[in-house]
Design a protein around this motif. Structure first.
Motif, PDB file in Angstrom:
ATOM      1  N   VAL A 103     -29.675 -11.273  20.255  1.00  0.00           N
ATOM      2  CA  VAL A 103     -29.632 -11.917  21.348  1.00  0.00           C
ATOM      3  C   VAL A 103     -30.202 -13.166  21.172  1.00  0.00           C
ATOM      4  CG1 VAL A 103     -29.696 -12.238  23.826  1.00  0.00           C
ATOM      5  CG2 VAL A 103     -28.332  -9.936  22.754  1.00  0.00           C
ATOM      6  N   GLU A 104     -31.173 -13.401  21.122  1.00  0.00           N
ATOM      7  CA  GLU A 104     -32.042 -14.008  20.858  1.00  0.00           C
ATOM      8  C   GLU A 104     -32.011 -15.385  19.989  1.00  0.00           C
ATOM      9  OE1 GLU A 104     -36.201 -11.997  22.119  1.00  0.00           O
ATOM     10  OE2 GLU A 104     -36.750 -13.050  20.208  1.00  0.00           O
ATOM     11  N   GLN A 105     -31.368 -14.691  18.317  1.00  0.00           N
ATOM     12  CA  GLN A 105     -30.548 -15.393  17.918  1.00  0.00           C
ATOM     13  C   GLN A 105     -29.627 -16.103  18.161  1.00  0.00           C
ATOM     14  OE1 GLN A 105     -30.371 -13.367  13.744  1.00  0.00           O
ATOM     15  NE2 GLN A 105     -32.422 -13.057  14.718  1.00  0.00           N
ATOM     16  N   GLY A 106     -28.938 -16.150  18.966  1.00  0.00           N
ATOM     17  CA  GLY A 106     -27.541 -16.302  19.486  1.00  0.00           C
ATOM     18  C   GLY A 106     -26.650 -16.007  19.214  1.00  0.00           C
ATOM     19  N   ILE A 107     -26.628 -14.661  18.104  1.00  0.00           N
ATOM     20  CA  ILE A 107     -25.400 -13.952  17.909  1.00  0.00           C
ATOM     21  C   ILE A 107     -24.920 -13.047  18.676  1.00  0.00           C
ATOM     22  CG2 ILE A 107     -24.778 -12.457  16.312  1.00  0.00           C
ATOM     23  CD1 ILE A 107     -26.972 -12.699  14.686  1.00  0.00           C
ATOM     24  N   LEU A 108     -25.222 -13.201  19.664  1.00  0.00           N
ATOM     25  CA  LEU A 108     -24.877 -11.859  21.326  1.00  0.00           C
ATOM     26  C   LEU A 108     -25.363 -12.286  21.972  1.00  0.00           C
ATOM     27  CD1 LEU A 108     -23.287  -8.652  20.271  1.00  0.00           C
ATOM     28  CD2 LEU A 108     -25.159  -7.995  21.055  1.00  0.00           C
ATOM     29  N   ASP A 109     -24.029 -12.128  23.236  1.00  0.00           N
ATOM     30  CA  ASP A 109     -24.389 -12.552  24.260  1.00  0.00           C
ATOM     31  C   ASP A 109     -24.309 -11.150  25.035  1.00  0.00           C
ATOM     32  OD1 ASP A 109     -24.630 -13.204  27.217  1.00  0.00           O
ATOM     33  OD2 ASP A 109     -23.676 -14.732  26.740  1.00  0.00           O
ATOM     34  N   LEU A 110     -25.681 -11.035  26.281  1.00  0.00           N
ATOM     35  CA  LEU A 110     -25.706  -9.211  27.269  1.00  0.00           C
ATOM     36  C   LEU A 110     -24.403  -9.537  27.986  1.00  0.00           C
ATOM     37  CD1 LEU A 110     -29.120  -8.264  27.848  1.00  0.00           C
ATOM     38  CD2 LEU A 110     -28.122  -7.648  26.336  1.00  0.00           C
ATOM     39  N   ASP A 111     -23.947  -9.819  28.379  1.00  0.00           N
ATOM     40  CA  ASP A 111     -23.085 -10.478  29.533  1.00  0.00           C
ATOM     41  C   ASP A 111     -21.341 -10.748  28.738  1.00  0.00           C
ATOM     42  OD1 ASP A 111     -24.426  -9.366  31.542  1.00  0.00           O
ATOM     43  OD2 ASP A 111     -26.219 -10.679  31.525  1.00  0.00           O
ATOM     44  N   LYS A 112     -21.650 -10.911  27.917  1.00  0.00           N
ATOM     45  CA  LYS A 112     -20.135 -11.779  27.284  1.00  0.00           C
ATOM     46  C   LYS A 112     -19.419 -10.148  27.254  1.00  0.00           C
ATOM     47  CE  LYS A 112     -17.864 -14.008  23.855  1.00  0.00           C
ATOM     48  NZ  LYS A 112     -17.939 -15.393  22.163  1.00  0.00           N
ATOM     49  N   PRO A 113     -17.679 -10.025  27.565  1.00  0.00           N
ATOM     50  CA  PRO A 113     -17.212  -8.798  27.647  1.00  0.00           C
ATOM     51  C   PRO A 113     -17.129  -8.295  25.489  1.00  0.00           C
ATOM     52  CG  PRO A 113     -16.307 -10.213  28.926  1.00  0.00           C
ATOM     53  CD  PRO A 113     -16.809 -11.031  28.457  1.00  0.00           C
ATOM     54  N   LEU A 114     -16.868  -7.327  25.602  1.00  0.00           N
ATOM     55  CA  LEU A 114     -16.600  -6.893  24.288  1.00  0.00           C
ATOM     56  C   LEU A 114     -15.532  -7.167  23.541  1.00  0.00           C
ATOM     57  CD1 LEU A 114     -18.448  -3.382  23.627  1.00  0.00           C
ATOM     58  CD2 LEU A 114     -19.643  -5.565  24.010  1.00  0.00           C
ATOM     59  N   ASN A 115     -14.619  -6.895  24.310  1.00  0.00           N
ATOM     60  CA  ASN A 115     -13.017  -7.563  24.434  1.00  0.00           C
ATOM     61  C   ASN A 115     -12.909  -8.885  23.268  1.00  0.00           C
ATOM     62  OD1 ASN A 115     -10.858  -6.747  23.771  1.00  0.00           O
ATOM     63  ND2 ASN A 115     -10.374  -8.441  25.525  1.00  0.00           N
ATOM     64  N   ASP A 116     -14.072  -9.596  23.884  1.00  0.00           N
ATOM     65  CA  ASP A 116     -14.084 -11.125  23.410  1.00  0.00           C
ATOM     66  C   ASP A 116     -14.643 -11.417  21.792  1.00  0.00           C
ATOM     67  OD1 ASP A 116     -13.586 -11.609  26.389  1.00  0.00           O
ATOM     68  OD2 ASP A 116     -14.882 -12.811  26.935  1.00  0.00           O
ATOM     69  N   TYR A 117     -15.288 -10.296  21.440  1.00  0.00           N
ATOM     70  CA  TYR A 117     -15.947 -10.751  20.001  1.00  0.00           C
ATOM     71  C   TYR A 117     -14.818  -9.682  19.524  1.00  0.00           C
ATOM     72  CZ  TYR A 117     -20.328 -11.732  21.882  1.00  0.00           C
ATOM     73  OH  TYR A 117     -21.313 -12.701  22.874  1.00  0.00           O
ATOM     74  N   LEU A 118     -14.479  -8.670  19.720  1.00  0.00           N
ATOM     75  CA  LEU A 118     -13.719  -7.559  19.005  1.00  0.00           C
ATOM     76  C   LEU A 118     -12.655  -6.343  19.779  1.00  0.00           C
ATOM     77  CD1 LEU A 118     -13.206  -6.673  16.154  1.00  0.00           C
ATOM     78  CD2 LEU A 118     -14.883  -4.979  16.524  1.00  0.00           C
TER      79      LEU A 118
END
Length: 360
Positions: A103-118
């Motif tokens: 999250v700190e490195q901008g790779i992951l957003d705690l509140d972004k839906p997983l479906n939007d990633y994969l």
């Protein structure tokens, strides 16, 4: 011959660590180390627990790290501090720490839906709308509605995401796949290397790994069921997949370095620690864990329980022939870590209350 002052101080510090005669219980009272040792030996003998690696943290520093018992009840080979255990679900808290790094490195957003990633390929049609709202925060606080393990079956959510409790290793592994893809790897050796560079290397946890390696092969103890060693001499699990929910291998002294970092709030931004330690999923009074153990909720990675000495942050691990446990109290700057090669650890943890105060 003159000795540098810095060297002399270092020698004295090391010697003081080995000669320490007391440690602090959860309430800050002093306890004789020999009494802790005797209590552990009594509990292990009465409960037929083969081996134990244990560490205690006082004032945010590891002040007690010992091993008791044997690697294998049949061979009677004694444990050493180099021996490695299966940590089972103690994988989850340290993976949550790693996720906060992402999250700190901008790779992951705690509140972004997983479906939007994969998009997940195996969600039941009746659960698809609910599923689309699942976020990493829900995964790390066990509020996704996913089952613990899907076992290659279509997933039907148990409740609306973010509105309930459903302990789930399956959801953890889904998040693992997303982090792996975002880093351009899958979830095997290359993923483990990224985890190590972000977590275990900075914390000097040199022999802790989610994947099998030569050190683990040479130093892993035997698990035990019903008083007999398991695994047919192979050392148990030797997988090549990074299972974020279960495959960590470590021992108490090394894992305590992670708990020490949690207490000292080192390795992450202050805001990340705030997220991990705040209550993200508060239990209702009819929650099974609440009723059975008094646990009151979940942060990110750790369960929570209110106690006379402050809010406990804790987690158990259970691979049936290996069990483990950790708990820390930020208000008391106290922590404990236990790894056993037994399937009957919890009574031992509770038995330590007599000398160290409430541990679970």
């Amino acid at each position: 011959m003159k000795i540098k002052l810095s060297v002399l101080i270092m020698v004295l510090v090391v010697l003081s660590g080995y000669s320490q005669k007391t440690i602090k219980a959860v309430d800050g009272t002093s306890v004789k180390v020999k009494n802790v040792d005797k209590r552990i030996e009594f509990l292990m003998d009465s409960m037929n627990i083969p081996g134990l690696s244990i560490a205690v943290i006082n004032d945010n520093a590891i002040v007690y790290h010992k091993v008791f018992g044997v690697q294998n009840l049949e061979t009677k080979q004694e444990l050493t501090k180099q021996n490695i255990f299966e940590g089972a679900s103690l994988s989850k808290p340290i993976f949550a720490f790693f996720a906060m790094k992402m999250v700190e490195q901008g790779i992951l957003d705690l509140d972004k839906p997983l479906n939007d990633y994969l998009p997940h390929p195996a969600i039941d049609s009746a659960s698809r709308e609910w599923y689309k709202s699942i976020t990493p925060r829900m995964v790390l606080s066990h509020s996704t509605g996913f089952p613990n393990h899907a076992n290659n079956q279509i997933i039907k959510l148990a409740h609306e995401p973010g509105n309930g409790f459903s302990y789930s290793g399956e959801a953890y592994q889904y998040l693992t796949a997303i982090i792996g893809i975002k880093n351009g790897v899958q979830w095997k050796d290359k993923f483990n290397a990224i985890f190590e560079s972000n977590v275990t290397a900075p914390l000097n946890m040199n022999n802790t790994s989610f994947l099998w390696n030569d050190y683990i092969a040479s130093n892993k103890v035997y698990g035990h069921k019903n008083g007999k060693p398991t695994d047919n001499g192979l050392g148990g699990w030797s997988g090549k997949t990074f299972n974020s929910f279960s495959s960590i291998h470590s021992e108490a002294g090394e894992y305590a370095l992670f708990i020490q970092a949690m207490l000292k709030r080192e390795g992450l931004a202050s805001t990340s620690f705030d997220e991990m330690l705040s209550t993200q999923n508060e239990f209702n009074s009819d929650n099974e864990l609440y009723q059975e153990t008094g646990q009151t909720g979940w942060g990110l990675g750790f369960a929570q329980k209110k106690s006379e000495n402050g809010l406990m942050h804790l987690h158990t691990g259970n691979n049936h022939d290996f069990q483990s446990y950790t708990m820390f109290l930020p208000e008391q700057e106290y922590g404990i870590v236990l790894f056993t090669n037994s399937g009957d650890m919890l009574p031992l943890v509770q038995g330590l209350d007599k000398v160290l105060g409430e541990q679970f």
